[in-house]
Scaffold this motif. Structure first.
Motif, mmCIF file in Angstrom:
data_model
loop_
_atom_site.group_PDB
_atom_site.id
_atom_site.type_symbol
_atom_site.label_atom_id
_atom_site.label_comp_id
_atom_site.label_asym_id
_atom_site.label_seq_id
_atom_site.Cartn_x
_atom_site.Cartn_y
_atom_site.Cartn_z
ATOM 1 N N LEU A 1 0.830 -1.203 0.000
ATOM 2 C CA LEU A 1 0.000 0.000 0.000
ATOM 3 C C LEU A 1 0.863 1.251 0.000
ATOM 4 C CD1 LEU A 1 -2.773 1.353 0.204
ATOM 5 C CD2 LEU A 1 -2.614 1.122 2.699
ATOM 6 N N GLN A 2 1.966 1.223 0.736
ATOM 7 C CA GLN A 2 2.886 2.358 0.702
ATOM 8 C C GLN A 2 3.375 2.627 -0.711
ATOM 9 O OE1 GLN A 2 6.127 1.645 3.385
ATOM 10 N NE2 GLN A 2 4.912 1.983 5.235
ATOM 11 N N ARG A 3 3.725 1.550 -1.417
ATOM 12 C CA ARG A 3 4.218 1.732 -2.789
ATOM 13 C C ARG A 3 3.114 2.292 -3.686
ATOM 14 N NH1 ARG A 3 6.106 -3.791 -2.137
ATOM 15 N NH2 ARG A 3 8.257 -3.818 -1.364
ATOM 16 N N ARG A 4 1.897 1.771 -3.525
ATOM 17 C CA ARG A 4 0.807 2.256 -4.372
ATOM 18 C C ARG A 4 0.494 3.722 -4.087
ATOM 19 N NH1 ARG A 4 -1.291 -2.997 -3.381
ATOM 20 N NH2 ARG A 4 -2.628 -2.231 -1.692
ATOM 21 N N ALA B 1 11.047 17.420 -14.105
ATOM 22 C CA ALA B 1 11.714 16.195 -13.660
ATOM 23 C C ALA B 1 12.128 16.299 -12.197
ATOM 24 C CB ALA B 1 12.933 15.919 -14.537
ATOM 25 N N ALA B 2 12.680 17.473 -11.817
ATOM 26 C CA ALA B 2 13.068 17.661 -10.416
ATOM 27 C C ALA B 2 11.836 17.623 -9.510
ATOM 28 C CB ALA B 2 13.807 18.993 -10.253
ATOM 29 N N PHE B 3 10.744 18.237 -9.971
ATOM 30 C CA PHE B 3 9.519 18.236 -9.166
ATOM 31 C C PHE B 3 8.946 16.831 -9.046
ATOM 32 C CE2 PHE B 3 4.899 18.826 -8.644
ATOM 33 C CZ PHE B 3 4.897 19.608 -7.499
ATOM 34 N N ALA B 4 9.053 16.042 -10.126
ATOM 35 C CA ALA B 4 8.563 14.657 -10.075
ATOM 36 C C ALA B 4 9.340 13.849 -9.041
ATOM 37 C CB ALA B 4 8.670 14.015 -11.450
ATOM 38 N N LEU B 5 10.669 14.021 -9.014
ATOM 39 C CA LEU B 5 11.471 13.328 -8.000
ATOM 40 C C LEU B 5 11.092 13.781 -6.598
ATOM 41 C CD1 LEU B 5 14.998 13.397 -9.712
ATOM 42 C CD2 LEU B 5 13.418 11.456 -9.527
ATOM 43 N N LEU B 6 10.860 15.086 -6.453
ATOM 44 C CA LEU B 6 10.448 15.603 -5.151
ATOM 45 C C LEU B 6 9.092 15.034 -4.752
ATOM 46 C CD1 LEU B 6 11.098 17.532 -2.816
ATOM 47 C CD2 LEU B 6 9.923 19.339 -4.090
ATOM 48 N N CYS B 7 8.176 14.926 -5.727
ATOM 49 C CA CYS B 7 6.861 14.347 -5.449
ATOM 50 C C CYS B 7 6.984 12.883 -5.040
ATOM 51 C CB CYS B 7 5.961 14.479 -6.678
ATOM 52 S SG CYS B 7 5.357 16.152 -6.968
ATOM 53 N N ALA B 8 7.874 12.146 -5.728
ATOM 54 C CA ALA B 8 8.064 10.749 -5.371
ATOM 55 C C ALA B 8 8.595 10.620 -3.943
ATOM 56 C CB ALA B 8 9.026 10.080 -6.352
ATOM 57 N N PHE B 9 9.554 11.465 -3.587
ATOM 58 C CA PHE B 9 10.080 11.428 -2.226
ATOM 59 C C PHE B 9 9.024 11.832 -1.211
ATOM 60 C CE2 PHE B 9 12.321 13.607 1.301
ATOM 61 C CZ PHE B 9 13.045 12.530 1.784
ATOM 62 N N GLY B 10 8.298 12.930 -1.531
ATOM 63 C CA GLY B 10 7.238 13.365 -0.630
ATOM 64 C C GLY B 10 6.127 12.336 -0.521
ATOM 65 N N GLY B 11 5.771 11.704 -1.652
ATOM 66 C CA GLY B 11 4.747 10.661 -1.617
ATOM 67 C C GLY B 11 5.174 9.487 -0.759
ATOM 68 N N HIS B 12 6.460 9.146 -0.840
ATOM 69 C CA HIS B 12 6.958 8.043 -0.017
ATOM 70 C C HIS B 12 6.864 8.397 1.467
ATOM 71 C CE1 HIS B 12 9.327 4.618 1.232
ATOM 72 N NE2 HIS B 12 10.198 5.419 1.819
ATOM 73 N N ARG C 1 4.130 7.730 6.578
ATOM 74 C CA ARG C 1 3.472 8.326 7.739
ATOM 75 C C ARG C 1 2.029 7.867 7.855
ATOM 76 N NH1 ARG C 1 4.785 12.434 11.048
ATOM 77 N NH2 ARG C 1 6.629 12.856 9.797
ATOM 78 N N SER C 2 1.333 7.725 6.718
ATOM 79 C CA SER C 2 -0.076 7.331 6.751
ATOM 80 C C SER C 2 -0.259 5.877 7.147
ATOM 81 C CB SER C 2 -0.720 7.584 5.386
ATOM 82 O OG SER C 2 -0.101 6.811 4.376
ATOM 83 N N THR C 3 0.720 5.024 6.799
ATOM 84 C CA THR C 3 0.586 3.602 7.144
ATOM 85 C C THR C 3 1.305 3.240 8.435
ATOM 86 O OG1 THR C 3 2.511 3.100 5.735
ATOM 87 C CG2 THR C 3 0.323 2.901 4.735
ATOM 88 N N ARG C 4 2.041 4.195 9.003
ATOM 89 C CA ARG C 4 2.765 3.885 10.235
ATOM 90 C C ARG C 4 1.839 3.468 11.365
ATOM 91 N NH1 ARG C 4 6.543 8.515 12.233
ATOM 92 N NH2 ARG C 4 7.507 8.002 10.233
#
Length: 442
Positions: A17-20, A188-199, A204-207
């Motif tokens: 679920l974290q990955r999704r 591209a930089a924003f996409a990487l930032l979004c991926a990190f922020g999403g992770h 945090r949501s599944t903790r």
């Protein structure tokens, strides 16, 4: 294709679920970024064309203002002088009979356009009486921006010719490519930032779920340990009576006590499971805490164990059935771990407004600093079993807490706090006080 066993586990599903969540969060932001980038590129391209068309229109209007007719012939001398000072391609067609013929051509800084290629565009502008914009191919294959405007002279009331201006859009396209590069790099930089922020968001949501799962697994391990002991005692007693029926009088009371302990544990587990599942809610109400504790002490503490009870009339506010489970577990734990000579426990039980205090004189859990910090674990010689874990859960359920502190002189003091709400109605307080007066405590 058989499923991955790891994905059948709750922890595995939470990790998946974290990955999704990470992928979904990133995909949504990237989709939005692509949409905004597309709109920005479209707007910039359109503004670039509009700015170029505006420059072409200024040149065309200037040229049309210089054209005049003299002796039936168009005079373009002023046009040539104007064209010599501009980088814009300039072409003039005049009406000759039923068609248009070339009257002037200056290629400007571009490679130039064949007049025959421009004739259809000029005819379109002439017939429609409106300006025409678009692109036209130069003789070297370059695509040029083009604008055609029909004109008329004072002596003729209808269009008598067409002025066409052209310009090379490539200088402006260079700026447009820089913008696209900036959008792509920033995206591209924003996409990487979004991926990190999403992770981070996904973790945090599944903790809480992972922590709850870990607590649940520990609770189940404690429950298995807690249930295994009385079952083993019942089995051992039954097997001994089969081999030696004469010992039934000695063993049956032990079997009954083990069955009572097993029943209490199962009741606690079922209550907790129903409340976690939401099929049973916490039903808070005023009740006599001293009477509840007195009943539990009478049921739980048997010889050779002894108890000194200080139970003044006390009103508490909570779920009596759940609090009873906590008090029972608290006293049973004190009996089990508070033995002073290996055979009996000496307990002191007292109640105060909003709390129950149980003290013993044995080494008990008070000798384990981990227990004093709230780590209630079973499966070891110094563990406290399921009892204190349930007591701690009941305390937190009532927004209270369980404190374990060493007792001066040896032993442990366990204090179960059940804070009352800030306000109780006057009728509830009066009824509770009246009940306390009518039924004095022990």
């Amino acid at each position: 294709m058989s499923p991955d066993p790891a994905r059948l586990q709750t922890a595995g599903r939470l990790v998946a679920l974290q990955r999704r969540i990470t992928v979904l969060f990133t995909a949504l932001n990237v989709a939005g970024l692509i949409g905004m980038g597309t709109v920005a590129a479209y707007v910039d391209n359109r503004q670039r064309h509009e700015a170029l068309d505006a420059d072409l229109r200024i040149t065309a209007n200037t040229v049309t203002a210089l054209i005049y007719r003299e002796a039936g012939t168009l005079r373009l001398s002023g046009v040539g002088e104007t064209a010599s000072g501009t980088t814009t391609g300039l072409y003039v067609f005049e009406l000759r009979g039923a068609g248009l013929g070339p009257a002037f051509a200056r290629h400007g800084d571009d490679a130039g356009v064949d007049m025959e290629r421009l004739r259809p565009l000029a005819t379109t502008a002439m017939n429609g009486g409106l300006e025409v914009t678009g692109e036209v191919q130069a003789v070297d294959g370059t695509m040029l921006r083009m604008l055609a405007i029909p004109f008329e002279v004072q002596s003729v009331s209808r269009p008598t010719g067409v002025v066409i201006t052209t310009a090379d859009p490539r200088p402006a396209e260079g700026e447009h490519r820089l913008l696209l590069g900036a959008l792509f790099g920033g995206g591209a930089a924003f996409a990487l930032l979004c991926a990190f922020g999403g992770h981070l968001i996904a973790r945090r949501s599944t903790r809480p779920g992972l922590e709850s799962l870990a607590q649940q697994e520990q609770f189940l391990a404690d429950a298995a340990h807690e249930l295994r002991n009385p079952l083993a005692a019942i089995r051992a007693g039954a097997e001994t009576m089969i081999r030696d029926p004469d010992r039934a009088g000695e063993l049956l009371p032990r079997i009954v006590r083990s069955a009572d302990r097993l029943t209490a544990s199962v009741e606690a587990l079922l209550t907790r499971a129903r409340m976690v599942a939401g099929t049973r809610t916490l039903q808070k109400e005023p009740f006599r805490l001293d009477q509840l504790v007195e009943e539990v002490v009478t049921e739980t503490v048997r010889p050779p164990n002894t108890v000194g009870a200080k139970l003044p009339a006390t009103i508490a506010h909570g779920d009596p059935a759940v609090v009873r489970i906590a008090v029972r577990n608290l006293i049973e734990n004190a009996v089990r771990h508070g033995r002073t000579d290996g055979r009996r426990a000496e307990l002191t039980v007292s109640v105060h407004p909003g709390e129950v205090v149980v003290a013993d004189r044995g080494p008990g859990p008070g000798a384990d600093p981990r227990v004093l910090t709230g780590r209630f674990r079973s499966g070891s010689a110094d563990g406290t079993g399921l009892g204190l874990a349930i007591v701690d859960w009941v305390a937190r359920l009532h927004q209270g807490r369980l404190d374990l502190i060493p007792r001066p002189g040896g032993g442990t003091i366990a204090r179960l706090r059940l804070p009352e709400p800030e306000r109780l109605s006057a009728g509830v307080r009066a009824g509770a006080a009246r009940s306390a007066r009518e039924t004095p405590g022990t």
